[in-house]
Design a protein around this motif. Sequence first.
Motif, short mmCIF file in Angstrom:
data_model
loop_
_atom_site.label_atom_id
_atom_site.label_comp_id
_atom_site.label_asym_id
_atom_site.label_seq_id
_atom_site.Cartn_x
_atom_site.Cartn_y
_atom_site.Cartn_z
N GLN A 63 47.33 51.11 50.90
CA GLN A 63 47.48 51.56 49.62
C GLN A 63 49.02 52.10 49.25
OE1 GLN A 63 45.13 52.46 51.74
NE2 GLN A 63 43.71 53.79 51.09
N LEU A 64 49.81 52.10 50.26
CA LEU A 64 51.32 52.74 50.15
C LEU A 64 52.05 51.46 50.59
CD1 LEU A 64 50.79 56.40 51.60
CD2 LEU A 64 51.10 55.48 49.16
N ASN A 116 53.28 48.70 49.38
CA ASN A 116 54.01 48.45 48.32
C ASN A 116 55.25 49.44 47.77
OD1 ASN A 116 53.05 45.81 48.22
ND2 ASN A 116 51.54 46.25 46.62
N HIS A 117 54.66 50.44 48.14
CA HIS A 117 55.71 51.89 47.65
C HIS A 117 56.89 51.84 48.83
CE1 HIS A 117 56.68 55.93 47.43
NE2 HIS A 117 56.94 55.60 46.35
N PHE A 118 55.96 51.78 50.01
CA PHE A 118 56.95 52.22 51.36
C PHE A 118 58.08 51.08 51.35
CE2 PHE A 118 57.76 51.19 55.69
CZ PHE A 118 58.37 52.54 56.03
N ILE A 137 61.35 51.71 49.81
CA ILE A 137 62.03 53.09 50.09
C ILE A 137 62.49 52.75 51.58
CG2 ILE A 137 61.55 55.41 50.57
CD1 ILE A 137 61.14 54.65 47.68
N TYR A 163 58.97 60.03 55.49
CA TYR A 163 57.78 59.31 54.50
C TYR A 163 56.66 59.74 55.33
CZ TYR A 163 55.50 55.84 51.48
OH TYR A 163 54.88 55.40 50.62
N GLN A 198 54.20 63.41 45.76
CA GLN A 198 53.94 62.61 44.47
C GLN A 198 52.84 62.01 44.77
OE1 GLN A 198 57.15 59.87 43.11
NE2 GLN A 198 58.80 61.13 43.93
N ILE A 209 50.80 58.67 44.61
CA ILE A 209 51.12 57.49 44.51
C ILE A 209 49.83 56.64 45.14
CG2 ILE A 209 52.42 55.51 45.26
CD1 ILE A 209 54.85 57.58 45.47
N GLY A 210 49.34 55.73 44.43
CA GLY A 210 48.14 54.70 44.97
C GLY A 210 47.10 55.44 45.52
N TYR A 236 58.39 61.91 50.45
CA TYR A 236 59.53 60.92 50.96
C TYR A 236 60.63 61.21 50.67
CZ TYR A 236 59.72 58.53 46.52
OH TYR A 236 59.86 58.04 45.32
#
Length: 283
Positions: free
Chosen positions: A120-121, A123-125, A128, A162, A196, A198-199, A205
């Motif tokens: 789930q994370l 694409n966000h990680f 960053i 993170y 935050q 997110i997902g 982070y």
Amino acid sequence: MSTDLRQFFTTDHVPDKLEPNSYEKFFINALSYTSQKAIDDLTIAFENDETDSMIDDFGNVGLLRYHIFPDIVYLDLEQVILSAFFDKKDIEMKGFETQMEGLYDEQKEIFIEVEGIIPQLKNHFEPIYDEAKDECNDYDYDSNKSKNRVDYYNLGIINFLYTFIDFKNKSKARRFRKLYKKNYQIRAMLNGFGFQFIGGQFVRYDIVNVECESFDDYLDINYGVSNEALEIMANISKKERYNTELLQLEIERQLDEYACVTLSNHIINLLSDALLTENEVIM
């Protein structure tokens, strides 16, 4: 001693000197939902602090996170601030905090793939992580551009954080996410501590240069609103509250003594400055 003395105190007999929306009062309130053992252990640590320096540590969120809570009461900071809704066993912090040199393979001259990031994370990680890598590059200040090669000194001073909250009790987690979306107080509290949403995950982070800052330097927390968040969570969870009166007395005592020492030092400095000025005039 704390356990024995606690029997003799009730709220009616102990005046509350702390401001209701103060930093100290928020953490005392949060701790009241953890366990009596955790509260007593922290109280005893304050009692045994002969230098009265522990109040300085308690007043620093970073030291709460990295020293006081894990070393004295064996809790993560997140387990404390969410204790009005979750039990200790319901929450585990996942992720990492490291110097970038720990993520760099010097033999292959590449940054390694980071494991343990949930789907789930991902694409966000990744962006960053790319930003953290860029911070480690050598920089050409004349052209104001990155040289696209690693500066080994930067690898040692750039820290990458993170982390995310892993909820073990999925049923409670679903109820909590609904509370989070419905109540701005809970959102404000978690956002203030750097999280935050997110997902569907609560993520913290950051990327910092350790020579000039730390991860907890720029927290923006309204402790009055955070106290309201504790109350909202407790009203739903029906969690038991434990006695924190002796802990509060110890914190108040150290705050009073700290204030006295600070005032004394200020007066001494003023007198010293006045005497120096007088000597200069006489000469």
